[in-house]
Design an enzyme around this catalytic site. Structure first.
Site, PDB file in Angstrom:
ATOM      1  N   SER A  21      62.441 -34.689 -69.433  1.00  0.00           N
ATOM      2  CA  SER A  21      62.453 -36.145 -69.218  1.00  0.00           C
ATOM      3  C   SER A  21      61.094 -36.622 -68.704  1.00  0.00           C
ATOM      4  CB  SER A  21      63.576 -36.565 -68.274  1.00  0.00           C
ATOM      5  OG  SER A  21      63.314 -36.117 -66.966  1.00  0.00           O
ATOM      6  N   ASN A  22      60.415 -35.791 -67.915  1.00  0.00           N
ATOM      7  CA  ASN A  22      59.060 -36.162 -67.469  1.00  0.00           C
ATOM      8  C   ASN A  22      58.103 -36.199 -68.659  1.00  0.00           C
ATOM      9  OD1 ASN A  22      58.579 -36.581 -64.461  1.00  0.00           O
ATOM     10  ND2 ASN A  22      59.968 -34.820 -64.464  1.00  0.00           N
ATOM     11  N   ILE A  96      55.857 -19.170 -62.930  1.00  0.00           N
ATOM     12  CA  ILE A  96      54.771 -19.315 -61.956  1.00  0.00           C
ATOM     13  C   ILE A  96      53.483 -18.804 -62.592  1.00  0.00           C
ATOM     14  CG2 ILE A  96      53.910 -18.554 -59.702  1.00  0.00           C
ATOM     15  CD1 ILE A  96      56.866 -18.491 -58.799  1.00  0.00           C
ATOM     16  N   LEU A  97      52.467 -19.653 -62.604  1.00  0.00           N
ATOM     17  CA  LEU A  97      51.190 -19.253 -63.197  1.00  0.00           C
ATOM     18  C   LEU A  97      50.468 -18.298 -62.245  1.00  0.00           C
ATOM     19  CD1 LEU A  97      50.135 -22.780 -64.518  1.00  0.00           C
ATOM     20  CD2 LEU A  97      50.963 -20.855 -65.890  1.00  0.00           C
ATOM     21  N   HIS A 113      56.874 -32.118 -58.230  1.00  0.00           N
ATOM     22  CA  HIS A 113      57.908 -31.368 -57.508  1.00  0.00           C
ATOM     23  C   HIS A 113      58.893 -32.358 -56.874  1.00  0.00           C
ATOM     24  CE1 HIS A 113      59.602 -27.967 -55.360  1.00  0.00           C
ATOM     25  NE2 HIS A 113      59.688 -28.768 -54.312  1.00  0.00           N
ATOM     26  N   GLU A 178      60.046 -39.933 -60.302  1.00  0.00           N
ATOM     27  CA  GLU A 178      59.077 -38.953 -60.818  1.00  0.00           C
ATOM     28  C   GLU A 178      58.397 -39.515 -62.066  1.00  0.00           C
ATOM     29  OE1 GLU A 178      60.447 -34.918 -61.424  1.00  0.00           O
ATOM     30  OE2 GLU A 178      61.871 -35.088 -59.784  1.00  0.00           O
TER      31      GLU A 178
HETATM   32  C1  GRF Z   1      61.877 -32.322 -62.278  1.00  0.00           C
HETATM   33  O1  GRF Z   1      62.741 -32.654 -61.211  1.00  0.00           O
HETATM   34  C2  GRF Z   1      60.568 -31.808 -61.733  1.00  0.00           C
HETATM   35  O2  GRF Z   1      60.183 -32.404 -60.540  1.00  0.00           O
HETATM   36  C3  GRF Z   1      60.847 -30.346 -61.512  1.00  0.00           C
HETATM   37  O3  GRF Z   1      61.685 -29.984 -62.581  1.00  0.00           O
HETATM   38  C4  GRF Z   1      62.390 -31.128 -63.062  1.00  0.00           C
HETATM   39  C5  GRF Z   1      62.099 -31.241 -64.518  1.00  0.00           C
HETATM   40  O4  GRF Z   1      62.831 -32.257 -65.133  1.00  0.00           O
HETATM   41  N1  GRF Z   1      59.638 -29.591 -61.403  1.00  0.00           N
HETATM   42  P1  GRF Z   1      62.525 -32.660 -66.633  1.00  0.00           P
HETATM   43  O5  GRF Z   1      62.564 -31.397 -67.479  1.00  0.00           O
HETATM   44  O6  GRF Z   1      61.185 -33.312 -66.693  1.00  0.00           O
HETATM   45  O7  GRF Z   1      63.628 -33.618 -67.010  1.00  0.00           O
END
Ligand code: GRF
Length: 193
Positions: A21-22, A96-97, A113, A178
């Site tokens: 979704s991000n 984790i990189l 995060h 986010e």
């Molecule tokens: C988000 O809550 C982000 O902060 C975390 O993992 C989740 C990913 O969500 N690191 P999406 O895949 O972007 O929907």
């Protein structure tokens, strides 16, 4: 030589493992941006729904087989180089990189995060926050360093926890924030490069 100050395009690679979704919101928010181009999406998971958004928007995408981490990271480093990537943005990337990767890439890596770092590093942040009866939570965009969720904080959004709110409801509300915070922060970060 003519200096291309102000005209340089920043190529971004987004790393995902799940819903994406991000990624979806980054694609939407940078679609008409002449300076920022999401040109590569890498997924550590072949079933990641986020890959749909990359394909729909005709963004080059690759699934990285993580059976051998060292090998996987070498493949990623080559892809980043080949695609002239300037900035990596992690968006729900569940790997984790390594220190070696971060050192070799040399360019900025950002992560989002779902907590107010430095509190609640790692996984299951929302349920831990609820369990601890916190009054506030939120999200953080930070630089990635070898120590998990510990790099320099670039931005944060505070979200007030509602009475009797459960982790699932809180996570949905924070996720919305986010989507706003990540694009805003990347835009600002890139303008200083
Ligand atoms: C988000 O809550 C982000 O902060 C975390 O993992 C989740 C990913 O969500 N690191 P999406 O895949 O972007 O929907």
């Amino acid at each position: 030589m003519v200096k291309l100050v102000g005209k340089r395009i920043i190529f971004i690679a987004v790393f995902i493992s799940g819903n994406g979704s991000n990624l979806k919101s980054l694609i939407k928010n940078f679609k008409n941006n002449s300076k920022i181009k999401i040109s590569l999406v890498l997924s550590s998971n072949s079933n990641a729904y986020g890959l749909v958004y990359a394909k729909k928007n005709k963004i080059k995408n690759k699934i990285i087989n993580y059976k051998n981490k060292n090998k996987a990271e070498n493949i990623i480093l080559n892809l980043l180089k080949k695609n002239k990537i300037n900035v990596v943005c992690l968006a729900g990337f569940m790997k984790i990189l390594s220190k070696r990767f971060i050192k070799k890439f040399k360019k900025p890596i950002l992560n989002i995060h779902p907590s107010l770092l430095p509190k609640y590093k790692g996984l299951n942040t929302h349920s831990r926050v609820i369990l601890n009866k916190e009054k506030f939570s939120g999200c953080t965009v930070h630089l990635v360093t070898p120590a998990l969720d510990s790099g320099r904080i670039l931005s944060q959004k505070i979200v007030k926890i509602r009475k009797n709110e459960n982790a699932s409801k809180l996570s949905k509300r924070i996720l919305k924030q986010e989507h706003i915070l990540y694009s805003k922060t990347i835009r600002k970060f890139v303008s200083n490069l």
